[in-house]
Design an enzyme around this catalytic site. Structure first.
Site, short mmCIF file in Angstrom:
data_model
loop_
_atom_site.label_atom_id
_atom_site.label_comp_id
_atom_site.label_asym_id
_atom_site.label_seq_id
_atom_site.Cartn_x
_atom_site.Cartn_y
_atom_site.Cartn_z
N ILE A 89 0.91 -1.15 0.00
CA ILE A 89 0.00 0.00 0.00
C ILE A 89 0.94 1.20 0.00
O ILE A 89 1.50 1.56 1.03
CB ILE A 89 -0.94 0.00 1.22
CG1 ILE A 89 -1.83 -1.25 1.21
CG2 ILE A 89 -1.78 1.28 1.24
CD1 ILE A 89 -2.75 -1.39 2.40
N PRO A 90 1.18 1.78 -1.19
CA PRO A 90 2.31 2.69 -1.39
C PRO A 90 2.12 4.10 -0.84
O PRO A 90 2.03 5.08 -1.57
CB PRO A 90 2.47 2.70 -2.91
CG PRO A 90 1.08 2.47 -3.42
CD PRO A 90 0.44 1.54 -2.43
N CYS A 91 2.12 4.20 0.48
CA CYS A 91 1.96 5.49 1.13
C CYS A 91 3.15 6.42 0.85
O CYS A 91 3.04 7.63 0.99
CB CYS A 91 1.72 5.34 2.62
SG CYS A 91 2.95 4.34 3.48
N HIS A 92 4.26 5.84 0.39
CA HIS A 92 5.43 6.67 0.05
C HIS A 92 5.16 7.56 -1.16
O HIS A 92 5.90 8.51 -1.39
CB HIS A 92 6.66 5.78 -0.18
CG HIS A 92 6.51 4.80 -1.30
ND1 HIS A 92 5.92 3.56 -1.12
CD2 HIS A 92 6.87 4.86 -2.60
CE1 HIS A 92 5.94 2.91 -2.27
NE2 HIS A 92 6.51 3.67 -3.19
#
Length: 173
Positions: A140-143
């Site tokens: 889950i690419p919160c970056h």
């Protein structure tokens, strides 16, 4: 007769940007975090309550696929993940986490743009809060969320990792 205890399996993984812990339940991976994340104990506490389970070191049927897909990602060959996830949370946070998965590999969005994409233009702070509560890093690419001015803010794994991930993805688009 004692009631059976539900189990959340825990495994340590090595990545090019540091050691991570993975947790999984029968439904899927519920945690992928860097081992030094400051709120890791809080995340464990949330998961034990949400799943009414105990976290113990062990193998899980989802770990081999998780490890394979992470290896492919870090080799620059995987842009999306298909490993099943089990991500308990409020309806808004789950919606926000699913929204993060819609941000294309190698691109970024501001928190404001993400709030708009979720159909909640006034919920910028709620989007940021959900982003910070994400327990499944990278997948889950919160970056991929950044400040409106383009600066890198708010990454639980450390800003240096956020920068590394964004630069890595940009090279492998």
């Amino acid at each position: 007769m004692a009631k059976p205890i539900n189990i959340i399996d825990l495994k340590q993984l090595e990545t090019p940007i540091g050691r991570m812990f993975a947790c999984a339940v029968p439904e899927g991976v519920c945690l992928l975090e860097f081992t030094e994340r400051k709120i890791l104990q809080q995340q464990y506490g949330y998961l034990t309550k949400a799943f009414r389970a105990e976290i113990v070191p062990g193998e899980n049927p989802h770990f081999p696929l998780l490890e394979e897909q992470l290896q492919e990602y870090f080799a620059g060959n995987r842009k999306t993940f298909s490993v099943p996830l089990a991500i308990p949370g409020t309806s808004f946070r789950v919606k926000a986490w699913h929204g993060l998965q819609q941000i294309p590999y190698g691109t970024t969005r501001s928190y404001k743009e993400q709030a708009l994409a979720l159909g909640t233009p006034d919920a910028i702070r709620a989007v940021a809060s959900a982003n910070g509560a994400n327990r499944v890093s990278i997948i889950i690419p919160c970056h991929r969320l950044i400040a409106t001015d383009g600066s890198l803010t708010g990454y639980g794994g450390g800003i240096w990792r956020k920068q590394w991930l964004l630069e890595f993805e940009e090279k492998h688009v």
